[in-house]
Write a protein that holds these residues in place. Structure first.
Motif, short mmCIF file in Angstrom:
data_model
loop_
_atom_site.label_atom_id
_atom_site.label_comp_id
_atom_site.label_asym_id
_atom_site.label_seq_id
_atom_site.Cartn_x
_atom_site.Cartn_y
_atom_site.Cartn_z
N LYS A 46 1.21 -1.90 5.01
CA LYS A 46 1.70 -2.82 6.02
C LYS A 46 0.59 -3.25 6.85
N VAL A 47 0.61 -4.52 6.98
CA VAL A 47 -0.75 -4.83 7.60
C VAL A 47 -0.43 -6.21 8.74
N VAL A 48 -1.37 -6.41 9.47
CA VAL A 48 -1.33 -7.52 10.60
C VAL A 48 -2.57 -8.37 10.23
N TYR A 49 -2.60 -9.57 9.90
CA TYR A 49 -3.69 -10.41 9.56
C TYR A 49 -4.09 -11.29 10.77
N PRO A 50 -5.28 -11.34 11.31
CA PRO A 50 -5.59 -12.34 12.19
C PRO A 50 -5.18 -13.64 11.89
N ASN A 51 -5.31 -14.42 10.60
CA ASN A 51 -5.13 -15.58 10.35
C ASN A 51 -4.97 -15.54 8.89
N GLU A 52 -4.82 -16.79 8.28
CA GLU A 52 -4.43 -16.92 6.74
C GLU A 52 -5.83 -16.84 5.99
N THR A 53 -6.99 -17.37 6.67
CA THR A 53 -8.24 -17.31 5.95
C THR A 53 -8.66 -15.77 5.87
N VAL A 54 -8.54 -14.88 6.72
CA VAL A 54 -8.81 -13.58 6.55
C VAL A 54 -8.03 -12.72 5.56
N LYS A 55 -6.84 -13.13 5.61
CA LYS A 55 -6.08 -12.66 4.36
C LYS A 55 -6.39 -12.93 2.91
N LEU A 56 -6.84 -14.20 2.84
CA LEU A 56 -7.18 -14.47 1.41
C LEU A 56 -8.71 -13.97 1.21
N THR A 57 -9.52 -13.86 2.36
CA THR A 57 -10.76 -13.18 2.07
C THR A 57 -10.61 -11.74 1.65
N ALA A 58 -9.77 -11.12 2.18
CA ALA A 58 -9.38 -9.65 2.12
C ALA A 58 -8.83 -9.44 0.51
N ILE A 59 -7.95 -10.47 0.36
CA ILE A 59 -7.33 -9.91 -1.09
C ILE A 59 -8.57 -10.33 -2.28
N ASP A 60 -9.23 -11.37 -2.05
CA ASP A 60 -10.68 -11.60 -2.88
C ASP A 60 -11.41 -10.36 -2.97
N LEU A 61 -11.80 -9.78 -1.71
CA LEU A 61 -12.71 -8.66 -1.81
C LEU A 61 -11.92 -7.65 -2.41
N LEU A 62 -10.54 -7.29 -2.55
CA LEU A 62 -9.83 -6.23 -3.02
C LEU A 62 -10.05 -6.35 -4.55
N TYR A 63 -10.01 -7.77 -4.99
CA TYR A 63 -10.03 -7.86 -6.57
C TYR A 63 -11.34 -7.69 -7.04
N LYS A 64 -12.24 -7.57 -6.24
CA LYS A 64 -13.70 -7.29 -6.63
C LYS A 64 -13.89 -5.66 -6.81
N LEU A 65 -13.19 -5.02 -6.25
CA LEU A 65 -13.13 -3.50 -6.56
C LEU A 65 -12.98 -3.17 -7.81
N PRO A 66 -13.77 -2.26 -8.89
CA PRO A 66 -13.66 -2.17 -10.16
C PRO A 66 -12.20 -1.56 -10.45
N GLN A 67 -11.72 -0.75 -9.51
CA GLN A 67 -10.57 0.17 -9.62
C GLN A 67 -9.51 -0.42 -9.42
N VAL A 68 -9.30 -1.72 -9.05
CA VAL A 68 -8.02 -2.55 -8.65
C VAL A 68 -7.98 -3.50 -9.76
N HIS A 69 -6.48 -3.43 -9.97
CA HIS A 69 -6.22 -4.24 -11.21
C HIS A 69 -5.38 -5.23 -10.73
N LYS A 70 -4.39 -5.08 -9.79
CA LYS A 70 -3.48 -6.02 -9.19
C LYS A 70 -3.35 -6.06 -7.81
N VAL A 71 -3.07 -7.14 -7.19
CA VAL A 71 -2.99 -7.44 -5.65
C VAL A 71 -1.68 -8.43 -5.55
N TYR A 72 -0.73 -8.22 -4.55
CA TYR A 72 -0.05 -9.00 -4.52
C TYR A 72 0.99 -8.72 -3.03
N SER A 73 1.37 -9.77 -2.39
CA SER A 73 2.16 -9.73 -0.92
C SER A 73 3.62 -9.64 -1.31
N LEU A 74 4.18 -8.84 -0.52
CA LEU A 74 5.75 -8.84 -0.76
C LEU A 74 6.43 -9.63 0.26
#
Length: 237
Positions: free
Chosen positions: A209-237
């Motif tokens: 459960k997180v609080v994003y400063p804005n939508e741009t930061v959210k998209l940046t964080a998701i993109d960085l998470l996908y770049k981690l080699p051990q991460v297979h899937k990322v999505y918001s609820l």
């Protein structure tokens, strides 16, 4: 009838009753922590409460014979053992606190362990009403005040849930938390469980459960998470 009354009034019966009550009250609080997948759950809270009760019983009943035989020499204070429990339980509570950069989690669980120790001591000394009433307060605070806290946080900034399916490496959670903290994303809660949908490879399901400063930061964080080699899937609820 006299035999029955003597059994009920015996020290052994009193001690067993108090240990059982301590186990029930500690277990009730532990169930709530277990349900929300916190570091210390049902067994930990039950054992802490029973252990604290046992120490209090030891202080009250363990030295009776010796004191009666040496009443002119012994000056015994039963509260001394209780004081050691109150201070010593902090070591166990500290083990539930997780610090990642500027984010601290586990403080509530550490506090609940400390309170459970107090409940065990209260039962051990025979203060049933205080122990049961305190258990009720703790359960209400853990169940409902968390929702109140979330409602206040939601008024300030919307809390969102993000789910990450990743391989269970030693640095996986640390890497995820680092990405959020580097982008000034406030992490409110972390829950980890085994990914039951994955059959070919073992994965863990991280729900934060997180609080994003804005939508741009959210998209940046998701993109960085996908770049981690051990991460297979990322999505918001």
């Amino acid at each position: 009838m006299e035999i029955f009354n003597s059994i009920i009034a015996s020290d052994a019966t009193i001690m067993m009753l108090r240990l059982v009550v301590a186990a029930i009250l500690g277990g009730i609080i532990g169930v709530e922590r277990e349900y929300h997948k916190h570091p210390a759950g049902f067994r930990t809270h039950l054992l802490v409460c029973v252990g604290a009760c046992l120490i209090m019983l030891l202080a009250m009943f363990g030295f009776q014979g010796y004191m009666e035989e040496n009443i002119q020499y012994v000056n015994f204070d039963p509260s001394r053992l209780a004081a050691y429990v109150v201070s010593g339980i902090g070591f166990l509570g500290a083990g539930t606190i997780l610090v990642q950069g500027y984010t601290v989690r586990g403080l509530t669980t550490a506090a609940s362990i400390w309170v459970v120790a107090g409940i065990g001591l209260s039962v051990g000394v025979g203060m049933y009403f205080a122990a049961i009433f305190t258990t009720g307060i703790v359960i209400l605070s853990l169940m409902f005040l968390n929702k109140v806290d979330e409602s206040f946080s939601r008024k300030k900034k919307e809390t969102e849930a993000i789910v990450i399916h990743a391989e269970p490496r030693d640095t996986t959670l640390l890497s995820i938390i680092n990405i959020f903290e580097e982008n000034k994303i406030n992490v409110k809660k972390v829950m980890v469980e085994r990914d039951k949908t994955s059959e070919k490879i073992e994965l863990l399901r991280y729900q934060l459960k997180v609080v994003y400063p804005n939508e741009t930061v959210k998209l940046t964080a998701i993109d960085l998470l996908y770049k981690l080699p051990q991460v297979h899937k990322v999505y918001s609820l």
